[in-house]
Design a protein around this motif. Structure first.
Motif, short mmCIF file in Angstrom:
data_model
loop_
_atom_site.label_atom_id
_atom_site.label_comp_id
_atom_site.label_asym_id
_atom_site.label_seq_id
_atom_site.Cartn_x
_atom_site.Cartn_y
_atom_site.Cartn_z
N GLU A 55 0.85 -1.19 0.00
CA GLU A 55 0.00 0.00 0.00
C GLU A 55 0.88 1.23 0.00
N CYS B 12 -4.81 10.96 4.65
CA CYS B 12 -5.80 10.68 3.62
C CYS B 12 -7.00 9.93 4.20
N PRO B 13 -8.20 10.48 4.04
CA PRO B 13 -9.38 9.80 4.59
C PRO B 13 -9.66 8.47 3.89
N TYR B 14 -9.28 8.33 2.64
CA TYR B 14 -9.49 7.07 1.92
C TYR B 14 -8.54 5.98 2.44
N CYS B 15 -7.34 6.37 2.81
CA CYS B 15 -6.40 5.42 3.42
C CYS B 15 -6.91 4.99 4.79
N ARG B 16 -7.45 5.94 5.53
CA ARG B 16 -8.02 5.61 6.85
C ARG B 16 -9.16 4.61 6.69
N ALA B 17 -10.02 4.82 5.69
CA ALA B 17 -11.13 3.90 5.44
C ALA B 17 -10.64 2.53 4.99
N ALA B 18 -9.53 2.49 4.26
CA ALA B 18 -8.99 1.22 3.77
C ALA B 18 -8.30 0.42 4.86
N THR C 207 -3.72 8.21 -3.28
CA THR C 207 -3.71 7.22 -2.21
C THR C 207 -5.13 6.84 -1.84
N PRO D 284 -12.13 -2.18 -6.32
CA PRO D 284 -12.54 -1.47 -5.10
C PRO D 284 -11.83 -2.04 -3.87
N LYS E 189 -12.55 -3.29 -1.04
CA LYS E 189 -13.57 -3.98 -0.28
C LYS E 189 -13.04 -5.37 0.00
#
Length: 165
Positions: free
Chosen positions: A20, A26-32, A139, A152, A154
């Motif tokens: 990774e 990054c909020p998308y990294c936090r979500a991932a 990212t 995605p 997921k």
């Protein structure tokens, strides 16, 4: 793809490596993050995650200092603990906050933020340069066994993508 495996979640000898390129602001990294952790934890030792810094410092003003703080913690064996703390408090990443997180982890705050953390600038820069060399522009960007993953982030899709490895 260079894989110095400084920050590995999972078994070092796992069959499948997910790299990774991420940004701690990054909020998308936090979500991932919880999805990637679940991927590793549910793989039965088949999958490992390697973190590489790719701070998007133009849009995330604290990304670089957060990366340096994570490296400082990592030098003391606490990378993932700092990683998780930074994601949990992503809206509080100034030097004062980073020093507080260092204290929480039992680290010397002077080595985690400010001038003391600059020792790790070359390492973060090397990760960033590696990302650029592999076409990373945002990212999180994932590579599974050296091949860019475009699906995605997921759990079911990542389990399927890593099953062939």
């Amino acid at each position: 793809m260079a894989d110095d495996a400084r920050h590995v979640l999972g078994r070092l000898d796992a069959q499948v490596t997910v790299v990774e390129h991420g940004d701690l602001e990054c909020p998308y990294c936090r979500a991932a993050a919880p999805i990637l952790r679940a991927l590793v934890e549910r793989s039965g030792g088949r999958v490992r995650l390697v973190w590489k810094h790719f701070p998007l410092f133009v849009v995330h003003p604290h990304a670089l200092t957060a990366a340096l703080a994570a490296e400082a913690a990592g030098a003391r064996g606490l990378f993932w603990e700092m990683h998780d703390l930074l994601f949990a408090h992503q809206d509080h990443l100034d030097d004062s906050d980073l020093r507080d997180y260092a204290v929480t982890l039992g680290l010397d705050p002077a080595q985690v933020a400010g001038e003391g953390a600059q020792v790790f600038a070359d390492v973060v820069e090397a990760d960033y340069t590696d990302g650029l060399a592999h076409g990373v522009r945002g990212t999180p960007t994932l590579f599974i066994d050296g091949v860019r993953y475009g699906g995605p982030i997921k759990l079911a899709e990542l389990v399927a993508a890593t099953a062939a490895g």
